[in-house]
Design a protein around this motif. Structure first.
Motif, PDB file in Angstrom:
ATOM      1  N   ALA A 109      39.969  29.368  36.782  1.00 54.87           N
ATOM      2  CA  ALA A 109      39.769  29.387  38.236  1.00 54.87           C
ATOM      3  C   ALA A 109      39.297  30.755  38.703  1.00 54.87           C
ATOM      4  CB  ALA A 109      41.052  28.987  38.946  1.00 54.87           C
ATOM      5  N   LEU A 110      39.885  31.819  38.152  1.00 54.08           N
ATOM      6  CA  LEU A 110      39.449  33.168  38.521  1.00 54.08           C
ATOM      7  C   LEU A 110      38.014  33.411  38.092  1.00 54.08           C
ATOM      8  CD1 LEU A 110      42.561  35.363  37.614  1.00 54.08           C
ATOM      9  CD2 LEU A 110      41.766  34.733  39.904  1.00 54.08           C
ATOM     10  N   GLY A 111      37.671  32.956  36.886  1.00 55.43           N
ATOM     11  CA  GLY A 111      36.308  33.145  36.407  1.00 55.43           C
ATOM     12  C   GLY A 111      35.287  32.444  37.282  1.00 55.43           C
ATOM     13  N   ALA A 112      35.648  31.280  37.791  1.00 53.36           N
ATOM     14  CA  ALA A 112      34.720  30.538  38.646  1.00 53.36           C
ATOM     15  C   ALA A 112      34.526  31.216  39.991  1.00 53.36           C
ATOM     16  CB  ALA A 112      35.239  29.109  38.857  1.00 53.36           C
ATOM     17  N   ARG A 113      35.547  31.927  40.459  1.00 54.35           N
ATOM     18  CA  ARG A 113      35.475  32.532  41.788  1.00 54.35           C
ATOM     19  C   ARG A 113      35.041  33.991  41.751  1.00 54.35           C
ATOM     20  NH1 ARG A 113      38.460  28.343  41.293  1.00 54.35           N
ATOM     21  NH2 ARG A 113      38.929  26.982  43.057  1.00 54.35           N
TER      22      ARG A 113
END
Length: 219
Positions: free
Chosen positions: A75-79
């Motif tokens: 999720a962090l990588g996507a954001r």
């Protein structure tokens, strides 16, 4: 601010098995989740639930049944990525992203606003839990990732140092109290004001200080 709220739907709060039945644990976990979501919204956050399975909520839900560290890092990588567009603001800078655990039954809008403000000033702002865990954080640095094993607060402080990220600790009793063990129920009964505290009282839980210390009893 986007706020990711991880939530386990399959075996919620297994360490409360001595105090609650499986169905009661599901109900209590959902009550805590609803309290956290209410506090996030009241603090000006935009909650997004990261669940291990489908769950009926009035907020966006992403299903990811991988371990917590893997799911949150995805999720962090996507954001945040590495400066990509997903989390970028108007000027191309990355917008802060928060992760707040679903079992913070004492969380209040005021406590979350403190965390959000710290996360706007630092690259990484963490609210540590008792025992060295990580109960909530805000990150802006594109390289920051999590590792929830062991004393994760210390790990996250070290990770921030390794990537050259400014780090801030947010000392908060309300954000530092996660509900994992039967003894933690006393904190909810003492300080809680939302659905989780109401659920416990409705299930017959109460406080007993007759022997000089506070204990949780059940009718």
């Amino acid at each position: 601010m986007e706020v990711i709220v991880p939530f386990s739907t399959d075996r919620p709060k297994s360490r409360l098995s001595d105090a609650l039945s499986p169905e009661e644990r599901r109900e209590f976990a959902r009550a805590m989740l609803d309290d956290v979501l209410d506090a996030v919204v009241a603090a000006g956050g935009d909650p997004r639930i990261l669940a291990t399975d489908a769950v009926d909520l009035d907020h966006p839900v992403t299903v990811d049944d991988r371990p917590l560290t893997t799911a949150v890092n995805a999720a962090l990588g996507a954001r945040l990525g590495t400066g990509g567009e997903d989390g970028a603001g108007i000027d191309g800078s990355l917008e802060p992203v928060a992760v707040v655990m679903a079992d913070l039954a004492l969380a209040t809008p005021a406590a979350l606003r403190r965390l959000f403000e710290a996360g706007r000033d630092a690259d990484v702002a963490v609210a540590p839990g008792r025992g060295g865990g990580t109960n909530a954080f805000v990150a802006t640095h594109p390289e920051f990732r999590v590792d929830y094993h062991g004393a994760s607060y210390l790990d996250h402080r070290e990770i921030a140092a390794e990537i050259g990220a400014d780090f801030a600790a947010v000392d908060s009793h309300r954000l530092g109290t996660d509900v994992d063990e039967p003894a933690d129920l006393a904190e909810v009964l003492i300080h809680g004001e939302g659905r989780a505290a109401t659920w416990l009282r409705g299930a017959g839980f109460a406080l007993d200080a007759s022997e000089g210390r506070v204990a949780v009893t059940r009718e």
